[in-house]
Design a protein around this motif. Structure first.
Motif, PDB file in Angstrom:
ATOM      1  N   TYR A  34       2.823   8.791   7.453  1.00  0.00           N
ATOM      2  CA  TYR A  34       3.373   8.913   6.103  1.00  0.00           C
ATOM      3  C   TYR A  34       2.295   8.739   5.045  1.00  0.00           C
ATOM      4  N   MET A  35       1.441   7.750   5.211  1.00  0.00           N
ATOM      5  CA  MET A  35       0.365   7.515   4.239  1.00  0.00           C
ATOM      6  C   MET A  35      -0.563   8.729   4.170  1.00  0.00           C
ATOM      7  N   ASP A  36      -0.901   9.297   5.317  1.00  0.00           N
ATOM      8  CA  ASP A  36      -1.788  10.470   5.338  1.00  0.00           C
ATOM      9  C   ASP A  36      -1.142  11.685   4.680  1.00  0.00           C
ATOM     10  N   GLU A  37       0.185  11.810   4.835  1.00  0.00           N
ATOM     11  CA  GLU A  37       0.898  12.933   4.213  1.00  0.00           C
ATOM     12  C   GLU A  37       0.785  12.856   2.688  1.00  0.00           C
ATOM     13  N   PRO A  73       0.809  -1.229   0.000  1.00  0.00           N
ATOM     14  CA  PRO A  73       0.000   0.000   0.000  1.00  0.00           C
ATOM     15  C   PRO A  73       0.839   1.275   0.000  1.00  0.00           C
ATOM     16  N   ILE A  74       2.014   1.224   0.666  1.00  0.00           N
ATOM     17  CA  ILE A  74       2.902   2.396   0.652  1.00  0.00           C
ATOM     18  C   ILE A  74       3.359   2.683  -0.773  1.00  0.00           C
ATOM     19  N   SER A  75       3.859   1.644  -1.444  1.00  0.00           N
ATOM     20  CA  SER A  75       4.344   1.819  -2.822  1.00  0.00           C
ATOM     21  C   SER A  75       3.234   2.323  -3.735  1.00  0.00           C
ATOM     22  N   GLU A  76       2.038   1.779  -3.565  1.00  0.00           N
ATOM     23  CA  GLU A  76       0.915   2.173  -4.418  1.00  0.00           C
ATOM     24  C   GLU A  76       0.602   3.651  -4.252  1.00  0.00           C
TER      25      GLU A  76
END
Length: 492
Positions: A430-433, A377-380
């Motif tokens: 990080y995801m929210d950023e 999910p991070i990469s996506e």
């Protein structure tokens, strides 16, 4: 035209994101298969990640899926590498990604074109069956991962040259049978080191596990038998960690980590237990230590011909094999100028993706992060952000502002993880950023008014990838249902 290096989990996400935004992706994969890290091979292959036969995922299926492609209901919560590879193939076929991949094609050089400052274009040199080819691309996405080049510090251990036993990096390890009846020393208390030590303990006469600084060890199976990440990786927990005083937050953290067993009693206690370094996930290590088949030792002081001297003065005789589970270093040998990505030996990337000093923002490094959360999910989400930058739809600040942001985050990493150049970061923060920058972060106050059931699940439940397809560009109509049924699939 976008060149994508590598067809692993990140590379496939890049292909899909380019297609969704109307760009033309070409993905170069040096092997004959997709899957990257998760593709098992009998022997370690040069330039590719290598895993052992029994690798399972450390993130559960609901947390680590592509956000608009849930795992089938009947898949186990934690998967063997072959099961995950099946899923990756289904994902690629479902979204028709394979036709954009050139297999058995090695990227040998990526360099700026002479007019880069005007066009932002790159020359990408590839090699297939001995034939070289150069093509021009408007942007490049590096998705080659960071588990390829082993960090093998054997020479820094005194006496290793006179050691008569066998020694090698864990990258070469595949299965335990050849070590039957041997005395094996595993150096490194990471996920690989612990997995290998536990597996070898079923056939070796004795296994020693050497650690320099200790580590928290967590089980995949957490409170009431649920997956650890569905209980811990929540917006509520992140919020709590932010608002509580540091001393109280540290006390709660250590208490939670010591909940299943007291690490100090097992010789595993981290040197600084309050740092939020990535823990080890192993369900069997404490019982293997309790049974005596794995013995925890401090760092090695010196190797001798057939024995090993440890820092505490103890000597272990008749050691047959040493396995260095000492991790990996990241390298991009195809980059003509890797100072684009590194500065003074450290990775310097805005939002951990973009080199800040490029004249044109047309290069993205995908997946060069670690967190207490899954990488797919991070990469996506990184890919979705990078593609918006390529298109000019996501405005970048000035170079100085980007460098200030990098420095500020380095300071936070020093405080939370004990080092400023770590790849580690807080998953949800990080995801929210990234999600905020492209307009896909869930709006909790609005959800609370319009869909309170969903809002409560988004805030108190696990931060599953579906949350980043609820709204905004790339919205997926199945996201709400996927969130509200995620516990059902987990129990199934």
């Amino acid at each position: 035209r976008v060149a994508i290096v590598g067809a692993g989990g990140s590379g496939l996400a890049a292909v899909k994101c380019c297609r969704e935004e109307g760009l033309e992706p070409t993905c170069f994969e040096r092997s004959e298969d997709i899957g990257g890290l998760w593709r098992y091979a009998e022997h370690a292959e040069e330039g590719r990640a290598s895993i052992y036969r029994t690798v399972f995922t450390n993130s559960c299926k609901e947390m680590m899926c592509y956000p608009d492609f849930p795992f089938p209901d009947d898949h186990p919560n934690y998967m063997h590498n072959t099961k995950l590879q099946e899923y990756i193939w289904k994902f690629a076929e479902h979204f028709d990604l394979l036709r954009h991949i050139r297999f058995k094609t090695l990227v040998t050089k990526v360099k700026k074109r002479p007019d880069f400052s005007v066009t932002g274009q790159w020359d990408v040199v590839t090699e297939k069956e001995g034939k070289k080819e150069t093509e021009v691309f408007d942007a490049v996405m590096i998705c080659s991962g960071h588990h390829v080049y082993p960090n093998f510090p054997a020479v820094s251990f005194p006496g290793i040259q006179k050691f008569k036993g066998c020694y090698f990096h864990s990258r070469e390890y595949k299965e335990p049978e050849k070590f039957r009846g041997k005395k094996v020393l595993v150096i490194g208390l990471g996920n690989s080191g612990c997995d290998i030590a536990v597996e070898l303990s079923t056939v070796a006469s004795q296994v020693y596990l050497s650690s320099r600084s200790g580590s928290w060890v967590m089980s995949r199976v957490w409170e009431h038998g649920y997956p650890w990440d569905m209980k811990i990786v929540t917006r509520f927990q992140t919020c709590l960690g932010t608002i509580l005083p540091r001393a109280l937050s540290d006390w709660l953290y250590v208490r939670r980590m010591n909940w299943p067993f007291k690490h100090e009693n097992f010789g595993l206690m981290p040197v600084d237990g309050t740092l939020r370094k990535e823990p080890v996930f192993n369900d069997d290590l404490p019982s293997r230590i309790a049974c005596g088949v794995v013995v925890v030792k401090p760092n090695v002081k010196e190797f001798r011909e057939t024995s090993v001297l440890f820092q505490d003065g103890t000597v272990q005789e008749d050691v047959d094999v040493v396995i260095f589970a000492t991790g990996y270093s990241f390298s991009y040998p195809f980059m003509e100028d890797d100072s684009i990505i590194k500065s003074r030996g450290n990775i310097t990337l805005y939002k951990s993706i973009l080199p800040p000093r490029l004249e044109k923002p047309t290069l993205a490094v995908i997946g060069l992060v670690q967190s207490l959360g899954p990488i797919i999910p991070i990469s996506e989400l990184q890919c979705r952000w990078a593609v918006k930058v390529f298109q000019g739809l996501c405005r970048l600040p000035s170079v100085n502002e980007m460098m200030d942001d990098i420095d500020e985050k380095s300071g936070k990493k020093l405080k939370w993880y004990g080092t400023s150049n770590t790849l580690q970061m807080d998953y949800i923060t990080y995801m929210d950023e990234l999600a905020t920058a492209i307009g896909v972060k869930p709006n909790l106050p609005k959800l609370l008014l319009t869909d309170p059931r969903l809002a409560l699940e988004v805030f108190f439940g696990p931060c599953t990838p579906y949350q980043f397809r609820l709204t905004g560009p790339g919205k997926w109509s199945g996201a709400r249902r996927a969130i509200l049924t995620q516990w059902d699939r987990t129990l199934r």
